[in-house]
Scaffold this active site. Structure first.
Site, PDB file in Angstrom:
ATOM      1  N   GLU A   1       0.822  -1.209   0.000  1.00  0.00           N
ATOM      2  CA  GLU A   1       0.000   0.000   0.000  1.00  0.00           C
ATOM      3  C   GLU A   1       0.856   1.260   0.000  1.00  0.00           C
ATOM      4  O   GLU A   1       2.026   1.242   0.397  1.00  0.00           O
ATOM      5  CB  GLU A   1      -0.888   0.019   1.233  1.00  0.00           C
ATOM      6  CG  GLU A   1      -0.070   0.117   2.506  1.00  0.00           C
ATOM      7  CD  GLU A   1      -0.903   0.233   3.766  1.00  0.00           C
ATOM      8  OE1 GLU A   1      -2.061  -0.187   3.766  1.00  0.00           O
ATOM      9  OE2 GLU A   1      -0.361   0.737   4.751  1.00  0.00           O
TER      10      GLU A   1
ATOM     11  N   CYS B   1       3.287   8.292   1.406  1.00  0.00           N
ATOM     12  CA  CYS B   1       3.917   7.323   2.296  1.00  0.00           C
ATOM     13  C   CYS B   1       4.002   6.001   1.523  1.00  0.00           C
ATOM     14  O   CYS B   1       2.983   5.464   1.111  1.00  0.00           O
ATOM     15  CB  CYS B   1       3.003   7.218   3.512  1.00  0.00           C
ATOM     16  SG  CYS B   1       3.432   5.931   4.653  1.00  0.00           S
TER      17      CYS B   1
ATOM     18  N   CYS C   1       7.261  -7.428   6.889  1.00  0.00           N
ATOM     19  CA  CYS C   1       8.472  -6.900   7.534  1.00  0.00           C
ATOM     20  C   CYS C   1       8.980  -7.933   8.521  1.00  0.00           C
ATOM     21  O   CYS C   1       8.208  -8.616   9.182  1.00  0.00           O
ATOM     22  CB  CYS C   1       8.161  -5.589   8.257  1.00  0.00           C
ATOM     23  SG  CYS C   1       9.608  -4.896   9.105  1.00  0.00           S
TER      24      CYS C   1
ATOM     25  N   CYS D   1       7.862  -5.338  15.349  1.00  0.00           N
ATOM     26  CA  CYS D   1       7.559  -4.383  16.424  1.00  0.00           C
ATOM     27  C   CYS D   1       6.138  -4.679  16.911  1.00  0.00           C
ATOM     28  O   CYS D   1       5.237  -4.879  16.099  1.00  0.00           O
ATOM     29  CB  CYS D   1       7.675  -2.944  15.912  1.00  0.00           C
ATOM     30  SG  CYS D   1       9.278  -2.627  15.151  1.00  0.00           S
TER      31      CYS D   1
ATOM     32  N   CYS E   1       2.837  -2.982  15.550  1.00  0.00           N
ATOM     33  CA  CYS E   1       2.744  -2.697  14.110  1.00  0.00           C
ATOM     34  C   CYS E   1       2.021  -3.817  13.357  1.00  0.00           C
ATOM     35  O   CYS E   1       2.354  -4.997  13.505  1.00  0.00           O
ATOM     36  CB  CYS E   1       4.158  -2.521  13.545  1.00  0.00           C
ATOM     37  SG  CYS E   1       4.188  -2.362  11.752  1.00  0.00           S
TER      38      CYS E   1
ATOM     39  N   GLY F   1       7.167  -2.333   5.519  1.00  0.00           N
ATOM     40  CA  GLY F   1       8.544  -2.773   5.332  1.00  0.00           C
ATOM     41  C   GLY F   1       9.579  -1.890   5.996  1.00  0.00           C
ATOM     42  O   GLY F   1       9.306  -0.765   6.399  1.00  0.00           O
ATOM     43  N   GLU F   2      10.778  -2.437   6.087  1.00  0.00           N
ATOM     44  CA  GLU F   2      11.908  -1.730   6.689  1.00  0.00           C
ATOM     45  C   GLU F   2      12.881  -1.369   5.556  1.00  0.00           C
ATOM     46  O   GLU F   2      13.564  -2.249   5.014  1.00  0.00           O
ATOM     47  CB  GLU F   2      12.564  -2.647   7.746  1.00  0.00           C
ATOM     48  CG  GLU F   2      13.937  -2.217   8.215  1.00  0.00           C
ATOM     49  CD  GLU F   2      14.022  -0.750   8.632  1.00  0.00           C
ATOM     50  OE1 GLU F   2      13.202  -0.287   9.431  1.00  0.00           O
ATOM     51  OE2 GLU F   2      14.943  -0.073   8.136  1.00  0.00           O
TER      52      GLU F   2
ATOM     53  N   SER G   1      12.829   5.221  14.221  1.00  0.00           N
ATOM     54  CA  SER G   1      11.715   4.748  15.041  1.00  0.00           C
ATOM     55  C   SER G   1      12.268   4.329  16.396  1.00  0.00           C
ATOM     56  O   SER G   1      12.693   3.196  16.575  1.00  0.00           O
ATOM     57  CB  SER G   1      11.021   3.578  14.343  1.00  0.00           C
ATOM     58  OG  SER G   1      10.399   4.056  13.178  1.00  0.00           O
TER      59      SER G   1
ATOM     60  N   HIS H   1      -1.957   3.719  16.468  1.00  0.00           N
ATOM     61  CA  HIS H   1      -3.088   3.204  15.685  1.00  0.00           C
ATOM     62  C   HIS H   1      -3.336   1.757  16.080  1.00  0.00           C
ATOM     63  O   HIS H   1      -2.392   1.045  16.405  1.00  0.00           O
ATOM     64  CB  HIS H   1      -2.768   3.268  14.187  1.00  0.00           C
ATOM     65  CG  HIS H   1      -2.734   4.656  13.658  1.00  0.00           C
ATOM     66  ND1 HIS H   1      -1.576   5.248  13.190  1.00  0.00           N
ATOM     67  CD2 HIS H   1      -3.690   5.588  13.543  1.00  0.00           C
ATOM     68  CE1 HIS H   1      -1.847   6.478  12.794  1.00  0.00           C
ATOM     69  NE2 HIS H   1      -3.118   6.718  13.002  1.00  0.00           N
TER      70      HIS H   1
ATOM     71  N   CYS I   1       0.365   2.094   9.205  1.00  0.00           N
ATOM     72  CA  CYS I   1       1.313   1.140   8.648  1.00  0.00           C
ATOM     73  C   CYS I   1       0.733  -0.262   8.403  1.00  0.00           C
ATOM     74  O   CYS I   1       0.430  -0.991   9.343  1.00  0.00           O
ATOM     75  CB  CYS I   1       2.451   1.087   9.671  1.00  0.00           C
ATOM     76  SG  CYS I   1       3.819   0.066   9.302  1.00  0.00           S
TER      77      CYS I   1
HETATM   78  N1  SAH Z   1      10.043   0.022   9.125  1.00  0.00           N
HETATM   79  C1  SAH Z   1      10.236   1.429   9.168  1.00  0.00           C
HETATM   80  C2  SAH Z   1       9.283   2.197   8.295  1.00  0.00           C
HETATM   81  C3  SAH Z   1       7.856   1.729   8.222  1.00  0.00           C
HETATM   82  S1  SAH Z   1       6.920   1.927   9.705  1.00  0.00           S
HETATM   83  C4  SAH Z   1      10.171   1.929  10.603  1.00  0.00           C
HETATM   84  O1  SAH Z   1       9.775   1.170  11.479  1.00  0.00           O
HETATM   85  O2  SAH Z   1      10.563   3.069  10.813  1.00  0.00           O
HETATM   86  C5  SAH Z   1       6.655   3.668   9.734  1.00  0.00           C
HETATM   87  C6  SAH Z   1       6.353   4.239  11.106  1.00  0.00           C
HETATM   88  O3  SAH Z   1       5.058   3.784  11.560  1.00  0.00           O
HETATM   89  C7  SAH Z   1       7.361   3.800  12.157  1.00  0.00           C
HETATM   90  O4  SAH Z   1       7.778   4.894  12.942  1.00  0.00           O
HETATM   91  C8  SAH Z   1       6.550   2.819  12.961  1.00  0.00           C
HETATM   92  O5  SAH Z   1       7.061   2.650  14.243  1.00  0.00           O
HETATM   93  C9  SAH Z   1       5.168   3.439  12.912  1.00  0.00           C
HETATM   94  N2  SAH Z   1       4.090   2.543  13.323  1.00  0.00           N
HETATM   95  C10 SAH Z   1       4.016   1.213  13.165  1.00  0.00           C
HETATM   96  N3  SAH Z   1       2.887   0.731  13.712  1.00  0.00           N
HETATM   97  C11 SAH Z   1       2.220   1.797  14.212  1.00  0.00           C
HETATM   98  C12 SAH Z   1       0.992   1.948  14.906  1.00  0.00           C
HETATM   99  N4  SAH Z   1       0.214   0.910  15.197  1.00  0.00           N
HETATM  100  N5  SAH Z   1       0.619   3.193  15.294  1.00  0.00           N
HETATM  101  C13 SAH Z   1       1.400   4.255  15.000  1.00  0.00           C
HETATM  102  N6  SAH Z   1       2.567   4.185  14.336  1.00  0.00           N
HETATM  103  C14 SAH Z   1       2.985   2.961  13.960  1.00  0.00           C
HETATM  104 FE1  SF4 Z   2       8.674  -2.404  12.963  1.00  0.00          FE
HETATM  105 FE2  SF4 Z   2       8.637  -0.709  10.861  1.00  0.00          FE
HETATM  106 FE3  SF4 Z   2       8.702  -3.354  10.480  1.00  0.00          FE
HETATM  107 FE4  SF4 Z   2       6.497  -2.247  11.442  1.00  0.00          FE
HETATM  108  S1  SF4 Z   2       7.368  -1.897   9.422  1.00  0.00           S
HETATM  109  S2  SF4 Z   2       7.483  -4.136  12.184  1.00  0.00           S
HETATM  110  S3  SF4 Z   2       7.344  -0.611  12.686  1.00  0.00           S
HETATM  111  S4  SF4 Z   2      10.284  -2.135  11.436  1.00  0.00           S
END
Ligand code: SAH
Ligand code: SF4
Length: 346
Positions: free
Chosen positions: A93, A106, A113, A117, A120, A160-161, A215, A287, A330
């Site tokens: 997406e 975005c 991923c 986390c 997420c 994704g990362e 992050s 979220h 995300c």
């Molecule tokens: N993987 C990368 C980029 C994608 S995630 C990263 O983790 O930075 C983009 C952002 O969305 C990150 O800061 C992540 O921590 C945040 N994110 C993930 N799940 C979320 C959620 N449930 N609510 C708010 N932000 C979230």
């Molecule tokens: Fe963590 Fe970013 Fe991967 Fe979600 S997309 S699991 S926030 S590293």
């Protein structure tokens, strides 16, 4: 050969060779290249200034693969989420967020991923595969082919990362930024990462001033371990050391979770990390959608947390939730559709 998988200077070289082989005047090279990124077309036959015979050879040699628009949902606040279908049936997406004169897109860098986390939605999928450069850049190209305006800003905050798919992201960054690509300023392109320390050196080595968002989500190793499993591999002290390679200002992303990382002492610990780096802190509302059953901090708690940071001389921004009614956080579209059984077992 897929010209869309190459940095623009390389595809220009390939097209110069093509022009040479086919006895075309050299001015044709740039004319043809223009239709890759600057004025993207579906097929070479749609390129108005290319003779039909040349277009036919181009179509045979250089297919222009597309992402399939599976769904497009617009939120009441103007945030628009695009779900793209890939050639192997996978889905990613992008989310377009209009804000004043800015149009921030975005984008996703992987299907799923690997980093898990706990808050997420994408993390619950595990890593399915990397995106190729053209699939990353294609998320912008598709909008242009469909006649939409070019986004003013790009953030790698979809699925994704990005640093876990560095080779593709490296090329995609060139496509976004280069004058022969989309020509979006480096400062308007932000890589968001969970902090893969060895790959940060690769990003720092690029001469362009791309934005960097880390992050962080917790100010101490003990707390961050509970939220981000990656902390075990690349703990905060190593991460902070790696950030010293960047001459530009860093942003810390901080999702605020009620009673977990939003205490006064967390704000003080965070200020201690952010201040010496001159880093700015983005306080993000949580979220729904991750593996853990957390609740987000209240708006007043987020404001108070920001005030503590500010009192220590750290710039903090309290973010609003955008696109919540269409679940634009995300990875959420993909996951929610899977739950409804619309996609998955194709
Ligand atoms: N993987 C990368 C980029 C994608 S995630 C990263 O983790 O930075 C983009 C952002 O969305 C990150 O800061 C992540 O921590 C945040 N994110 C993930 N799940 C979320 C959620 N449930 N609510 C708010 N932000 C979230
Ligand atoms: Fe963590 Fe970013 Fe991967 Fe979600 S997309 S699991 S926030 S590293």
């Amino acid at each position: 050969m897929n010209l869309l998988n190459m940095a623009p200077d390389r595809s220009l070289g390939v097209l110069a060779d093509f022009a040479d082989r086919n006895g075309l005047d050299s001015y044709r090279t740039d004319q043809i290249h223009r239709w890759l990124w600057r004025r993207p077309v579906d097929s070479w036959s749609d390129a108005s200034n290319i003779p039909a015979g040349t277009a036919e050879i181009l179509n045979a040699e250089f297919a222009l693969p597309r992402l399939e628009l599976v769904s497009r949902q617009e939120s009441s606040d103007g945030t628009t989420k695009f779900l793209w279908g890939l050639h192997d049936g996978e889905r990613v997406e992008s989310v377009l967020i209009p804000e004043g004169r800015r149009r921030t897109l975005c984008i996703s860098s992987q299907v799923g991923c690997a980093f898990g986390c706990v808050f997420c939605a994408t993390g619950t999928m595990g890593l399915i595969r990397n995106l190729d450069p053209w699939e990353i850049a294609g998320q912008v190209r598709e909008l242009l082919v469909q006649g939409a305006a070019r986004p003013s800003n790009i953030v790698f905050m979809g699925m994704g990362e990005p640093l876990h798919n560095w080779e593709s992201v490296d090329t995609a960054l060139s496509i976004f930024n280069a004058r022969l690509g989309f020509g979006i300023g480096a400062r308007s392109i932000t890589v968001s990462t969970v902090g893969l320390v060895p790959r940060l050196a690769d990003l720092a080595a690029r001469p362009e001033q791309f934005g960097l968002a880390i992050s962080l989500h917790a100010p101490t190793t003990a707390k961050r371990r509970r939220l981000l499993p990656v902390e075990r591999k690349y703990p905060i002290p190593d991460l902070l050391k790696a950030l010293q390679q960047f001459k530009r200002r860093v942003t810390f992303e901080y999702v605020m979770i009620d009673g977990v990382n939003d205490l006064d002492e967390d704000a003080r610990d965070l200020a201690e990390i952010a201040r010496p780096l001159g880093a700015m802190v983005n306080l993000i509302p949580l979220h729904p959608g991750g593996a853990a059953d957390y609740s987000g901090s209240s708006t007043s708690r987020r404001r108070d947390f920001a005030k503590i940071l500010t009192s220590f001389g750290v710039k903090a921004i309290v973010r609003r939730s955008r696109g919540l009614d269409i679940a634009a956080a995300c990875g959420q579209l993909r996951v929610s559709l899977e739950r409804d059984g619309h996609i998955g077992a194709e």
